[in-house]
Design a protein around this motif. Structure first.
Motif, short mmCIF file in Angstrom:
data_model
loop_
_atom_site.label_atom_id
_atom_site.label_comp_id
_atom_site.label_asym_id
_atom_site.label_seq_id
_atom_site.Cartn_x
_atom_site.Cartn_y
_atom_site.Cartn_z
N GLY A 1 0.83 -1.21 0.00
CA GLY A 1 0.00 0.00 0.00
C GLY A 1 0.86 1.25 0.00
N GLY A 2 0.35 2.32 0.60
CA GLY A 2 1.11 3.57 0.65
C GLY A 2 2.06 3.58 1.84
N LYS B 1 -1.59 -1.00 8.91
CA LYS B 1 -0.81 0.21 8.58
C LYS B 1 -1.65 1.13 7.75
CE LYS B 1 -0.27 0.74 4.94
NZ LYS B 1 -0.42 1.31 3.57
N THR B 2 -1.96 2.29 8.25
CA THR B 2 -2.59 3.31 7.41
C THR B 2 -2.65 4.62 8.18
OG1 THR B 2 -4.63 4.08 6.42
CG2 THR B 2 -4.88 2.34 8.04
N ILE B 3 -2.09 5.66 7.58
CA ILE B 3 -2.17 6.94 8.29
C ILE B 3 -3.61 7.44 8.30
CG2 ILE B 3 0.22 7.64 7.96
CD1 ILE B 3 -0.78 9.57 5.80
N ASP B 4 -4.45 6.89 7.40
CA ASP B 4 -5.86 7.31 7.38
C ASP B 4 -6.59 6.89 8.66
OD1 ASP B 4 -5.23 8.18 4.90
OD2 ASP B 4 -6.63 6.89 3.80
N GLY C 1 -6.56 11.26 3.67
CA GLY C 1 -7.78 10.68 4.20
C GLY C 1 -8.71 10.43 3.04
N ARG C 2 -8.56 9.23 2.46
CA ARG C 2 -9.29 8.90 1.24
C ARG C 2 -10.79 8.90 1.51
NH1 ARG C 2 -6.92 4.02 0.04
NH2 ARG C 2 -5.42 4.79 -1.46
N GLU D 1 -8.52 14.96 1.91
CA GLU D 1 -8.51 14.75 0.46
C GLU D 1 -9.80 14.13 -0.09
OE1 GLU D 1 -5.91 10.61 0.65
OE2 GLU D 1 -5.77 11.84 -1.12
N ASP E 1 -6.55 3.26 -9.01
CA ASP E 1 -5.12 2.96 -8.94
C ASP E 1 -4.91 1.46 -9.13
OD1 ASP E 1 -5.50 1.67 -6.51
OD2 ASP E 1 -4.64 3.27 -5.29
N TYR F 1 2.45 14.08 0.94
CA TYR F 1 3.52 13.09 0.86
C TYR F 1 4.65 13.39 1.85
CZ TYR F 1 1.12 11.12 -3.11
OH TYR F 1 0.17 10.52 -3.89
N ARG G 1 3.60 11.63 5.07
CA ARG G 1 3.70 10.17 5.05
C ARG G 1 5.13 9.66 5.18
NH1 ARG G 1 0.37 7.21 0.31
NH2 ARG G 1 2.37 7.33 -0.72
O1 LIG Z 1 -0.46 8.24 -3.93
P1 LIG Z 1 -0.75 6.94 -3.31
O2 LIG Z 1 0.45 6.14 -2.98
O3 LIG Z 1 -1.77 6.16 -4.05
O4 LIG Z 1 -1.34 7.25 -1.89
C1 LIG Z 1 -2.47 8.02 -1.65
C2 LIG Z 1 -3.28 7.41 -0.55
O5 LIG Z 1 -2.52 6.94 0.52
C3 LIG Z 1 -3.19 7.14 1.75
O6 LIG Z 1 -2.47 8.04 2.53
C4 LIG Z 1 -3.26 5.88 2.55
O7 LIG Z 1 -3.77 4.88 1.80
P2 LIG Z 1 -3.44 3.36 2.13
O8 LIG Z 1 -3.85 3.16 3.55
O9 LIG Z 1 -4.26 2.59 1.16
O10 LIG Z 1 -1.98 3.17 1.97
C5 LIG Z 1 -4.54 7.75 1.36
O11 LIG Z 1 -4.97 8.71 2.26
C6 LIG Z 1 -4.22 8.36 0.05
O12 LIG Z 1 -5.37 8.52 -0.73
#
Ligand SMILES: O=P(O)(O)OC[C@H]1O[C@](O)(COP(=O)(O)O)[C@@H](O)[C@@H]1O
Ligand SMILES: Nc1ncnc2c1ncn2[C@@H]1O[C@H](COP(=O)(O)OP(=O)(O)O)[C@@H](O)[C@H]1O
Ligand SMILES: [Mg+2]
Length: 501
Positions: A152-153, A270-273, A317-318, A372, A386, A424, A427
């Motif tokens: 993931g991210g 794991k997710t900052i969200d 924060g998707r 976001e 993605d 970014y 993160r």
């Molecule tokens: O540009 P990338 O790598 O797709 O990441 C963007 C996404 O990553 C996040 O920070 C975290 O997403 P994940 O938990 O899926 O890694 C989302 O808030 C954001 O939309």
């Protein structure tokens, strides 16, 4: 005046001089009763059955049971734990130890944030399994090939978790530890060799952000992953990732069972969200909030120092606004916080722009913090996804910046609009002290869980205690900010913003 859920609401709009009659956007009672009904429906509870409470608690115990190797291999041999500390012998967790999931006894569904099973809001005990080392283990360390993969991210703390998984595995006596490069992709890409891991390799990796192993989205199918695990002889796998990664981990666990492979699959969320269910927070979230404050502070300084300055900050924060909400609360410098869970209008008499004008008139400057995923309905839907299948979002920060500039030009008021997108940068930082500790404990507990013979589980912090949870329960849906929660209301109290609908 206070808002009564029973009546239409009379409250003062932040716009000067207007006392307006509005219906509450989240009529508390209806939402709460909806929650009661939903909870009862979800668990198929027949409230007319006098035994319903007992049944609910039994069903819950079953749902949150954690799969064990002996479910599929009843004859799997248990041996005394090889986990030992130099100074003293460790104290062990009993398999029957439990952690209480919900700790507030709501006396009525009207109580702020109440989630009730029945209209009387009966107290129900919901227990989950306590994490930690067990006296008996189901893997001989010399037979273990352990793998770690980060998907993931990025998220602050990934290296800290990797480090503690490796250190703890070594304490159990495991010699064969590898990292899979670039997420699940590393299982199928022949040009990406395994990374041998040891205490020596990971000793200082927590001093920097990112992931030693690399991350990726998308990648091979579950069949390909398990083929590759079989080929490599991996029988313990630690999967660090968010909801997508965990869906993958659970599918890997099921595929291993189907193939009768004795493998422990353990996730670390794991997710900052912070959008994983049931846990107090996920690692990296605290760090993200702390780092986000720096961006908010810069936006504040810019806005405050300019004539009619407006600072706009976009945070990640998707689909959930936890970072935006917590960073707004922590900074105390935000006038308007916008999150995906709470709809808003930009234009119109109750819109964000009108309120910005009011702030410029009364305070001379303003700061907006937007998640976001907020306000996506204002942006063109491209249907783009993605590599993992996540929706690609439009840039709400840029949109608000443009609309703000346009609006102030139209009304003939000068405004100096500055937009900061620190996403970014946030993160990529290393974990702060509190996340460092969280990562340490999660990493250690992931290894204890695997040695104890559990698979298809993940580890989390619940009410300050550490617990193992079955993966499907933490990814049933994305956790989001409850607009009726005390925390969101605290945020509104801090910003002083009105409803934007
Ligand atoms: O540009 P990338 O790598 O797709 O990441 C963007 C996404 O990553 C996040 O920070 C975290 O997403 P994940 O938990 O899926 O890694 C989302 O808030 C954001 O939309
Ligand atoms: N439903 C799923 N089943 C199996 N694998 C999945 C699923 N969803 C995502 N994945 C895989 O998990 C990895 C990470 O997913 P992604 O959504 O990008 O990040 P996150 O785990 O942080 O939510 C990707 O390699 C992706 O292919
Ligand atoms: Mg995700």
């Amino acid at each position: 005046m206070c808002i009564s859920p029973k009546n239409p609401v009379l409250f003062r709009s932040a716009l000067p001089g207007s006392l307006i009659l509005r219906k509450p956007r989240f009529p508390a009672n209806s939402v709460r009763f909806h929650r009661v009904a939903a909870a009862a429906r979800e668990t198929a509870i027949d409230l007319s059955n006098p035994e319903w409470k007992l049944k609910f608690e039994r069903d819950f115990e079953e749902k949150f049971n954690i799969p064990h190797i002996t479910d599929a291999f009843p004859d799997a041999e248990a041996i005394p734990s090889t986990f030992c500390l130099k100074m003293r012998s460790p104290s062990y967790i009993n398999n029957k130890d439990r952690v209480l999931l919900k700790v507030i006894n709501y006396s009525s569904p009207d109580s702020a944030g109440a989630v009730c099973i029945d209209p009387g809001c009966t107290w129900i005990e919901q227990w989950v399994h306590r994490a930690g080392p067990r006296e008996k283990i189901y893997f001989r360390p010399e037979d273990v090939k352990a793998a770690i993969v980060t998907c993931g991210g990025l998220c602050p703390g990934l290296n800290d978790v990797i480090r503690h998984i490796v250190i703890t595995l070594e304490i159990y006596g495991v010699k064969n530890i590898v990292g899979i490069p670039f997420g699940y992709r590393g299982f199928s890409d022949k040009n990406l060799p395994e990374i041998p891991l040891s205490r020596k390799v990971v000793q200082n990796i927590h001093l920097s952000g990112g992931s030693l192993l690399g991350v990726s989205r998308g990648g091979p199918t579950v069949t390909e992953i398990v083929d590759s695990m079989e080929e490599r002889g991996i029988n313990m796998i630690f999967v660090l990732g968010g909801n997508g990664t965990h869906a993958g981990a659970n599918a890997i666990h099921n595929e291993c069972l189907k193939r009768r492979m004795k493998v422990a699959v353990v996730g670390v969320p794991k997710t900052i969200d912070n959008d994983i269910l049931h846990m107090d927070k996920t690692f990296g979230f605290d760090t993200a909030v702390e780092e986000a404050q720096r961006a908010i502070n810069s936006a504040y300084i810019e806005a405050h120092s300019a004539y009619h300055g407006i600072g706009i900050v976009k945070l990640m924060g998707r689909s959930s606004g936890f970072i935006a909400m917590q960073a707004s609360l922590a900074s105390g410098q935000v006038d308007i916080c916008l999150i995906p869970e709470v709809p808003f209008n930009l234009h119109g008499p109750d819109g964000v722009l009108k309120h910005l004008n009011y702030l410029i008139e009364t305070k001379g400057s303003a700061v907006v913090c937007v998640a976001e995923g907020a306000g996506q309905s204002f942006l063109e839907n491209t249907n783009a996804k993605d590599a993992s299948g996540n929706k690609v979002l439009g840039d709400i920060g840029v949109h608000i910046q443009q609309e703000t500039k346009k609006y102030f030009k139209e009304i003939g008021v000068s405004a100096d609009v500055k937009y900061i997108d620190p996403t970014y940068m946030i993160r990529a930082v290393r974990a702060n002290a509190s996340d460092g500790i969280l990562c340490t404990v999660l990493g250690q507990n992931a290894v204890h869980g695997a040695f104890a013979g559990y698979s298809g589980i993940t580890v989390g912090i619940i009410n300050n205690h550490y617990a193992y949870l079955p993966i499907p329960e933490v990814i049933a849906y994305d956790k989001s900010v409850d607009p009726n929660s005390r925390m969101w209301h605290r945020c509104l109290t801090s910003t002083g913003q009105p409803d934007f609908i």
